[in-house]
Design a protein around this motif. Structure first.
Motif, PDB file in Angstrom:
ATOM      1  N   HIS A  28     -48.832  12.211 -66.966  1.00 32.44           N
ATOM      2  CA  HIS A  28     -48.849  12.270 -65.504  1.00 32.44           C
ATOM      3  C   HIS A  28     -48.778  13.705 -64.975  1.00 32.44           C
ATOM      4  N   LEU A  29     -48.087  14.586 -65.678  1.00 34.39           N
ATOM      5  CA  LEU A  29     -48.052  15.987 -65.260  1.00 34.39           C
ATOM      6  C   LEU A  29     -49.431  16.629 -65.406  1.00 34.39           C
ATOM      7  N   CYS A  30     -50.178  16.197 -66.413  1.00 45.66           N
ATOM      8  CA  CYS A  30     -51.546  16.697 -66.596  1.00 45.66           C
ATOM      9  C   CYS A  30     -52.425  16.252 -65.433  1.00 45.66           C
ATOM     10  N   GLY A  64     -47.895  20.964 -77.612  1.00 41.37           N
ATOM     11  CA  GLY A  64     -47.437  19.592 -77.438  1.00 41.37           C
ATOM     12  C   GLY A  64     -46.225  19.401 -76.550  1.00 41.37           C
ATOM     13  N   GLU A  65     -45.299  20.342 -76.559  1.00 43.94           N
ATOM     14  CA  GLU A  65     -44.084  20.219 -75.749  1.00 43.94           C
ATOM     15  C   GLU A  65     -44.200  20.895 -74.386  1.00 43.94           C
ATOM     16  N   GLU A  66     -45.307  21.563 -74.130  1.00 43.21           N
ATOM     17  CA  GLU A  66     -45.449  22.327 -72.890  1.00 43.21           C
ATOM     18  C   GLU A  66     -46.512  21.781 -71.948  1.00 43.21           C
ATOM     19  N   ILE A  67     -47.320  20.826 -72.376  1.00 42.13           N
ATOM     20  CA  ILE A  67     -48.446  20.405 -71.543  1.00 42.13           C
ATOM     21  C   ILE A  67     -47.990  19.810 -70.235  1.00 42.13           C
ATOM     22  N   PRO A  68     -48.803  19.961 -69.227  1.00 44.60           N
ATOM     23  CA  PRO A  68     -50.055  20.705 -69.228  1.00 44.60           C
ATOM     24  C   PRO A  68     -49.818  22.209 -69.271  1.00 44.60           C
ATOM     25  N   VAL A  69     -50.721  22.897 -69.937  1.00 41.43           N
ATOM     26  CA  VAL A  69     -50.670  24.354 -70.001  1.00 41.43           C
ATOM     27  C   VAL A  69     -51.946  24.880 -69.351  1.00 41.43           C
ATOM     28  N   THR A  70     -51.786  25.847 -68.469  1.00 40.00           N
ATOM     29  CA  THR A  70     -52.917  26.443 -67.772  1.00 40.00           C
ATOM     30  C   THR A  70     -53.059  27.895 -68.192  1.00 40.00           C
ATOM     31  N   LEU A  71     -54.283  28.279 -68.553  1.00 34.53           N
ATOM     32  CA  LEU A  71     -54.595  29.668 -68.847  1.00 34.53           C
ATOM     33  C   LEU A  71     -55.552  30.183 -67.779  1.00 34.53           C
ATOM     34  N   VAL A  72     -55.365  31.413 -67.367  1.00 33.63           N
ATOM     35  CA  VAL A  72     -56.279  32.078 -66.445  1.00 33.63           C
ATOM     36  C   VAL A  72     -56.752  33.339 -67.146  1.00 33.63           C
ATOM     37  N   ASP A  73     -58.052  33.467 -67.276  1.00 34.23           N
ATOM     38  CA  ASP A  73     -58.654  34.614 -67.953  1.00 34.23           C
ATOM     39  C   ASP A  73     -58.079  34.807 -69.353  1.00 34.23           C
ATOM     40  N   GLY A  74     -57.829  33.687 -70.036  1.00 40.14           N
ATOM     41  CA  GLY A  74     -57.371  33.722 -71.422  1.00 40.14           C
ATOM     42  C   GLY A  74     -55.890  33.960 -71.627  1.00 40.14           C
ATOM     43  N   VAL A  75     -55.132  34.080 -70.540  1.00 41.79           N
ATOM     44  CA  VAL A  75     -53.696  34.348 -70.623  1.00 41.79           C
ATOM     45  C   VAL A  75     -52.939  33.146 -70.071  1.00 41.79           C
ATOM     46  N   GLN A  76     -51.886  32.725 -70.796  1.00 36.94           N
ATOM     47  CA  GLN A  76     -51.109  31.589 -70.307  1.00 36.94           C
ATOM     48  C   GLN A  76     -50.548  31.894 -68.926  1.00 36.94           C
ATOM     49  N   HIS A  77     -50.803  30.989 -68.006  1.00 38.92           N
ATOM     50  CA  HIS A  77     -50.423  31.183 -66.616  1.00 38.92           C
ATOM     51  C   HIS A  77     -49.246  30.290 -66.225  1.00 38.92           C
ATOM     52  N   ASP A  78     -49.343  29.016 -66.537  1.00 37.31           N
ATOM     53  CA  ASP A  78     -48.300  28.037 -66.197  1.00 37.31           C
ATOM     54  C   ASP A  78     -48.194  26.986 -67.289  1.00 37.31           C
ATOM     55  N   TRP A  80     -46.262  22.825 -67.567  1.00 41.92           N
ATOM     56  CA  TRP A  80     -45.633  21.691 -66.898  1.00 41.92           C
ATOM     57  C   TRP A  80     -46.134  21.490 -65.476  1.00 41.92           C
ATOM     58  N   ARG A  81     -46.066  22.486 -64.633  1.00 44.01           N
ATOM     59  CA  ARG A  81     -46.504  22.362 -63.241  1.00 44.01           C
ATOM     60  C   ARG A  81     -47.423  23.530 -62.886  1.00 44.01           C
ATOM     61  N   VAL A  82     -48.350  23.272 -61.965  1.00 46.10           N
ATOM     62  CA  VAL A  82     -49.249  24.325 -61.487  1.00 46.10           C
ATOM     63  C   VAL A  82     -48.998  24.506 -59.994  1.00 46.10           C
ATOM     64  N   ASP A  83     -48.580  25.691 -59.625  1.00 44.26           N
ATOM     65  CA  ASP A  83     -48.363  26.014 -58.219  1.00 44.26           C
ATOM     66  C   ASP A  83     -49.694  26.473 -57.632  1.00 44.26           C
TER      67      ASP A  83
END
Length: 95
Positions: A28-30, A64-78, A80-83
């Protein structure tokens, strides 16, 4: 990998989407992160890719323990949650 956005077709030689979402089905977080990413990317004319981590043991082990994971320009950005404001700032260079 699936490309999403205003012009979702990618061809060899094109610049890859700036946003990458690592997710898995039934998360659901994804779903929430995807909605934010879709909205912000549509506003800014950006594309994003989404990768199902359950398709790879290495990705499942790493994220696996951090999803969802967002990368921006190849760098981890967020994770669990995306602001939306933080993502918008990262994509526009605004501080």
């Amino acid at each position: 990998m699936t490309t999403h956005g205003p012009d979702a077709s990618t061809e060899l030689g094109e610049t890859p989407p700036r946003v990458l979402l690592y997710s898995k089905p039934g998360c659901h977080l994804c779903d929430e992160a995807r909605a934010v990413i879709e909205t912000v990317c549509a506003e800014l004319g950006e594309q994003y890719d989404e990768v199902d981590i359950s398709s790879s043991e290495a990705l499942t082990s790493r994220y696996g323990e951090e999803i969802p994971v967002t990368l921006v320009d190849g760098v981890q950005h967020d994770y669990w949650r995306v602001d939306p404001e933080r993502l918008r700032s990262a994509l526009t260079g605004a501080v």
